[in-house]
Design a protein around this motif. Structure first.
Motif, PDB file in Angstrom:
ATOM      1  N   ARG A 127     -13.480   1.525  -2.544  1.00 37.27           N
ATOM      2  CA  ARG A 127     -13.671   2.823  -3.225  1.00 37.27           C
ATOM      3  C   ARG A 127     -12.495   3.762  -2.989  1.00 37.27           C
ATOM      4  N   LEU A 128     -11.488   3.289  -2.269  1.00 33.08           N
ATOM      5  CA  LEU A 128     -10.331   4.127  -1.958  1.00 33.08           C
ATOM      6  C   LEU A 128      -9.158   3.766  -2.862  1.00 33.08           C
ATOM      7  N   HIS A 129      -8.408   4.791  -3.248  1.00 35.30           N
ATOM      8  CA  HIS A 129      -7.245   4.579  -4.114  1.00 35.30           C
ATOM      9  C   HIS A 129      -6.072   5.401  -3.576  1.00 35.30           C
ATOM     10  N   PRO A 130      -5.467   4.945  -2.474  1.00 36.76           N
ATOM     11  CA  PRO A 130      -4.360   5.720  -1.890  1.00 36.76           C
ATOM     12  C   PRO A 130      -3.197   5.843  -2.879  1.00 36.76           C
ATOM     13  N   VAL A 131      -2.605   7.022  -2.887  1.00 35.97           N
ATOM     14  CA  VAL A 131      -1.383   7.196  -3.689  1.00 35.97           C
ATOM     15  C   VAL A 131      -0.149   6.900  -2.853  1.00 35.97           C
ATOM     16  N   GLU A 132      -0.299   6.954  -1.529  1.00 37.36           N
ATOM     17  CA  GLU A 132       0.821   6.634  -0.632  1.00 37.36           C
ATOM     18  C   GLU A 132       0.282   5.976   0.621  1.00 37.36           C
ATOM     19  N   ARG A 133       1.094   5.059   1.170  1.00 37.73           N
ATOM     20  CA  ARG A 133       0.789   4.433   2.459  1.00 37.73           C
ATOM     21  C   ARG A 133       2.065   4.425   3.286  1.00 37.73           C
ATOM     22  N   GLU A 134       1.934   4.724   4.574  1.00 38.85           N
ATOM     23  CA  GLU A 134       3.108   4.820   5.451  1.00 38.85           C
ATOM     24  C   GLU A 134       4.190   5.686   4.785  1.00 38.85           C
ATOM     25  N   LEU A 135       3.761   6.866   4.379  1.00 36.16           N
ATOM     26  CA  LEU A 135       4.659   7.775   3.660  1.00 36.16           C
ATOM     27  C   LEU A 135       5.548   8.528   4.640  1.00 36.16           C
ATOM     28  N   TYR A 150       5.630  10.009   9.676  1.00 36.44           N
ATOM     29  CA  TYR A 150       5.023   9.037   8.780  1.00 36.44           C
ATOM     30  C   TYR A 150       3.518   9.281   8.719  1.00 36.44           C
ATOM     31  N   ILE A 151       2.984   9.367   7.502  1.00 34.71           N
ATOM     32  CA  ILE A 151       1.550   9.535   7.291  1.00 34.71           C
ATOM     33  C   ILE A 151       0.972   8.183   6.897  1.00 34.71           C
ATOM     34  N   ASP A 152      -0.070   7.749   7.593  1.00 37.79           N
ATOM     35  CA  ASP A 152      -0.632   6.422   7.334  1.00 37.79           C
ATOM     36  C   ASP A 152      -1.132   6.275   5.898  1.00 37.79           C
ATOM     37  N   ARG A 153      -1.849   7.292   5.407  1.00 39.50           N
ATOM     38  CA  ARG A 153      -2.415   7.162   4.066  1.00 39.50           C
ATOM     39  C   ARG A 153      -2.601   8.536   3.441  1.00 39.50           C
ATOM     40  N   VAL A 154      -2.317   8.609   2.150  1.00 38.37           N
ATOM     41  CA  VAL A 154      -2.532   9.846   1.389  1.00 38.37           C
ATOM     42  C   VAL A 154      -3.451   9.514   0.225  1.00 38.37           C
ATOM     43  N   ASP A 155      -4.616  10.167   0.195  1.00 36.51           N
ATOM     44  CA  ASP A 155      -5.566  10.004  -0.908  1.00 36.51           C
ATOM     45  C   ASP A 155      -5.526  11.263  -1.763  1.00 36.51           C
ATOM     46  N   VAL A 156      -5.613  11.099  -3.080  1.00 35.81           N
ATOM     47  CA  VAL A 156      -5.681  12.235  -3.993  1.00 35.81           C
ATOM     48  C   VAL A 156      -6.892  12.051  -4.901  1.00 35.81           C
ATOM     49  N   ALA A 157      -7.800  13.029  -4.879  1.00 37.67           N
ATOM     50  CA  ALA A 157      -8.997  12.971  -5.711  1.00 37.67           C
ATOM     51  C   ALA A 157      -8.641  13.249  -7.167  1.00 37.67           C
ATOM     52  N   PRO A 158      -9.508  12.852  -8.114  1.00 36.28           N
ATOM     53  CA  PRO A 158      -9.253  13.160  -9.527  1.00 36.28           C
ATOM     54  C   PRO A 158      -9.045  14.659  -9.774  1.00 36.28           C
TER      55      PRO A 158
END
Length: 288
Positions: A127-135, A150-158
């Protein structure tokens, strides 16, 4: 008499150019540790715990290469072996963690498997849709202070709301220490805000150790301005220490795991000669 290899020589001294969450944490914990890592750049042997964390992070990052329906525990566990081989190829010294000890290596990989399996009880990757990983993020504050990390994961909601996520392979801290643990995430939130002009809606720490836990915090601009002031003051203190060479050792609960006790006065050691030029202060009326 058996000959032993000489210890690896430290790399050339470096003058600090900015702050990451880890190095900021080092200085706040023990200024001498910061100096030995950042300026003297003394080598540190790899640790099994830290390497296991790197391996688990790599598996969780690569899992999102697959379509949502294929992000299963079986798929994730199948990534452990290839990712371990990749790490060994990039850092051959990691092989020294378990020299000729296949049973210990198997147990270590088994512990990594448990951490990966626990993650599936805390989050549902289908159910997750990261826009970035290890950013990698980097920005300069108005003062000129450079922040990076470094950010492990970035999620962006609709709706456009941003969530920053970091995985931790240790246990969740007690409530008394949650604020200290969240400092890293507020650091990242400040960087994103100054870089993109967006205040992240949520900061999330996913702890895989112990029973597993998810700790969240919703920041606002006032929070981030406070973090900015703290980092500016911290950088002033670091700059003063760099100029004078005064980096006191501070005993703390992490000392037992420190690789630099031989260079620490708290343990009878002596730091190496300070490698950067010192700033001398001339008193008024004193000849220069």
């Amino acid at each position: 008499m058996q000959q032993t290899d000489p210890p690896p020589a430290p790399r050339p001294a470096a003058r600090p150019t900015g702050l990451s969450p880890s190095r900021a944490g080092d200085f706040m914990t023990c200024p001498l540790l910061y100096r030995l890592r950042v300026i003297d750049r003394l080598p540190e042997p790899p640790s099994a715990a830290a390497t296991r964390g790197t391996l688990v992070h790599a598996v969780l990052e690569r899992l999102f290469d697959h379509p949502p329906a294929e992000r299963t525990p079986e798929r994730a566990l199948g990534l452990l072996g290839p990712q371990w081989e990749r790490l060994l190829g990039e850092r051959p010294e990691l092989a020294e963690l378990f020299p000729g000890e296949p049973e210990k290596l198997a147990g270590w990989l088994g512990d990594a498997e448990k951490l990966v399996e626990k993650w599936f009880r805390l989050e549902d990757p289908t159910r997750l849709h990261p826009v970035e990983r290890e950013l990698y993020v980097e920005t300069a504050l108005p003062s000129g202070l450079l922040l990076r990390g470094y950010i492990d994961r970035v999620d962006v909601a609709p709706s456009g709301e941003v969530r920053l996520v970091d995985y931790k392979t240790g246990r969740a801290p007690s409530r008394d220490f949650e604020g200290k643990a969240m400092f890293q995430m507020k650091f990242y939130a400040l960087v994103v805000w100054r870089w993109k002009g967006v205040v992240p809606k949520r900061l999330q720490l996913v702890y895989l150790g112990g029973g597993g836990d998810v700790v969240t915090y919703d920041p606002d601009e006032a929070d981030l301005r406070s973090v900015e002031r703290k980092l500016e003051a911290l950088w002033e203190a670091i700059s003063a220490a760099v100029a004078t060479g005064d980096f006191p050792a501070t005993r703390n609960r992490l000392c037992d795991w420190c690789d630099h006790q031989a260079s620490c006065p708290e343990f009878g050691g002596t730091p190496p000669p300070y490698p950067l030029p010192l700033t001398t202060v001339t008193n008024p009326g004193e000849e220069s």
